[in-house]
Design a protein around this motif. Structure first.
Motif, PDB file in Angstrom:
ATOM      1  N   UNK A   1      -2.605   1.319   3.907  1.00 44.95           N
ATOM      2  CA  UNK A   1      -1.892   0.049   3.746  1.00 44.95           C
ATOM      3  C   UNK A   1      -0.387   0.281   3.728  1.00 44.95           C
ATOM      4  N   UNK A   2       0.336  -0.652   4.339  1.00 47.01           N
ATOM      5  CA  UNK A   2       1.794  -0.605   4.356  1.00 47.01           C
ATOM      6  C   UNK A   2       2.314  -1.834   3.628  1.00 47.01           C
ATOM      7  N   UNK A   3       3.276  -1.627   2.738  1.00 51.27           N
ATOM      8  CA  UNK A   3       3.865  -2.725   1.973  1.00 51.27           C
ATOM      9  C   UNK A   3       5.294  -2.941   2.410  1.00 51.27           C
TER      10      UNK A   3
ATOM     11  N   UNK B   1       4.572  -8.481   1.952  1.00 50.74           N
ATOM     12  CA  UNK B   1       3.625  -8.459   3.056  1.00 50.74           C
ATOM     13  C   UNK B   1       2.850  -7.151   2.977  1.00 50.74           C
ATOM     14  N   UNK B   2       1.555  -7.244   3.220  1.00 49.08           N
ATOM     15  CA  UNK B   2       0.682  -6.064   3.226  1.00 49.08           C
ATOM     16  C   UNK B   2       0.073  -5.958   4.609  1.00 49.08           C
ATOM     17  N   UNK B   3       0.225  -4.810   5.237  1.00 52.24           N
ATOM     18  CA  UNK B   3      -0.291  -4.581   6.582  1.00 52.24           C
ATOM     19  C   UNK B   3      -1.436  -3.579   6.517  1.00 52.24           C
ATOM     20  N   UNK B   4      -2.550  -3.939   7.110  1.00 54.66           N
ATOM     21  CA  UNK B   4      -3.694  -3.031   7.219  1.00 54.66           C
ATOM     22  C   UNK B   4      -3.837  -2.649   8.691  1.00 54.66           C
TER      23      UNK B   4
ATOM     24  N   UNK C   1       9.895  -2.473   9.315  1.00 54.62           N
ATOM     25  CA  UNK C   1       8.871  -3.288   9.960  1.00 54.62           C
ATOM     26  C   UNK C   1       7.532  -2.550   9.931  1.00 54.62           C
ATOM     27  N   UNK C   2       6.473  -3.291   9.691  1.00 52.50           N
ATOM     28  CA  UNK C   2       5.130  -2.700   9.679  1.00 52.50           C
ATOM     29  C   UNK C   2       4.536  -2.717  11.079  1.00 52.50           C
ATOM     30  N   UNK C   3       3.447  -1.998  11.259  1.00 55.61           N
ATOM     31  CA  UNK C   3       2.770  -1.940  12.554  1.00 55.61           C
ATOM     32  C   UNK C   3       2.129  -3.278  12.906  1.00 55.61           C
ATOM     33  N   UNK C   4       1.755  -4.037  11.893  1.00 48.16           N
ATOM     34  CA  UNK C   4       1.093  -5.329  12.141  1.00 48.16           C
ATOM     35  C   UNK C   4       2.066  -6.289  12.779  1.00 48.16           C
TER      36      UNK C   4
END
Length: 169
Positions: free
Chosen positions: A33-35, A53-56, A166-169
């Motif tokens: 998980x990325x926060x 934001x939480x990215x899975x 920035x997250x991957x999502x």
């Protein structure tokens, strides 16, 4: 009669094994998980309890019960931000809300103001950013019953960059 009991036992074993297997996938997905702060992050914004934001980015759903980080300066806690948990589907993003708590919010506000201006280079040195640490903990469970937690420690600058990246999502 024995055939009926055998079928019931086999079906029960399949149901239990599949539910435990599905639950164990949380070990894989929760670790990836990325926060990220929902808007631009600075330390003063922590006081207002913004959304995160939480990215899975894994192939499996992730479920966690709580995410929190404690900010330390010179090994003394300044305050703690706690966000609620949620379930995040594979390759998707979710929003979680959180709240900041401190023994003295006024001291935290002054400290964060000095810290933000120091990091941005817009003020004279008043806070030694090398003395700052952020300890982030993700709490989740395995098999819906065994509590687990993963803790990471960051420098103040590393945490600032992570929350704005920035997250991957």
């Amino acid at each position: 009669m024995a055939d009926k009991h055998t079928i019931i036992v086999i079906v029960s074993i399949i149901v239990i094994a599949s539910s435990l297997g599905y639950s164990s996938l949380n070990l894989v997905s929760a670790s990836s998980l990325q926060f990220k702060w929902a808007s631009d992050f600075d330390y003063l914004s922590v006081l207002h309890g913004k959304n995160m934001a939480v990215c899975n980015d894994s192939d499996y759903p992730a479920v966690f019960s709580k995410y929190h980080f404690t900010i330390f300066y010179d090994s003394k806690p300044i305050g703690k931000f706690t966000a609620s948990g949620t379930a995040v589907q594979p390759y998707s993003e979710a929003q979680i809300s959180g709240k900041f708590e401190a023994d003295d919010k006024q001291v935290s506000q002054i400290f964060f103001s000095f810290l933000d201006t120091e990091i941005q280079g817009t003020d004279v040195t008043r806070v030694d950013t090398d003395k700052m640490r952020v300890v982030a903990t993700l709490e989740y469970s395995l098999f819906w019953a065994i509590p687990l937690s993963v803790t990471h420690e960051y420098s103040g600058q590393e945490f600032l960059e992570m929350m704005n990246k920035d997250t991957i999502c």
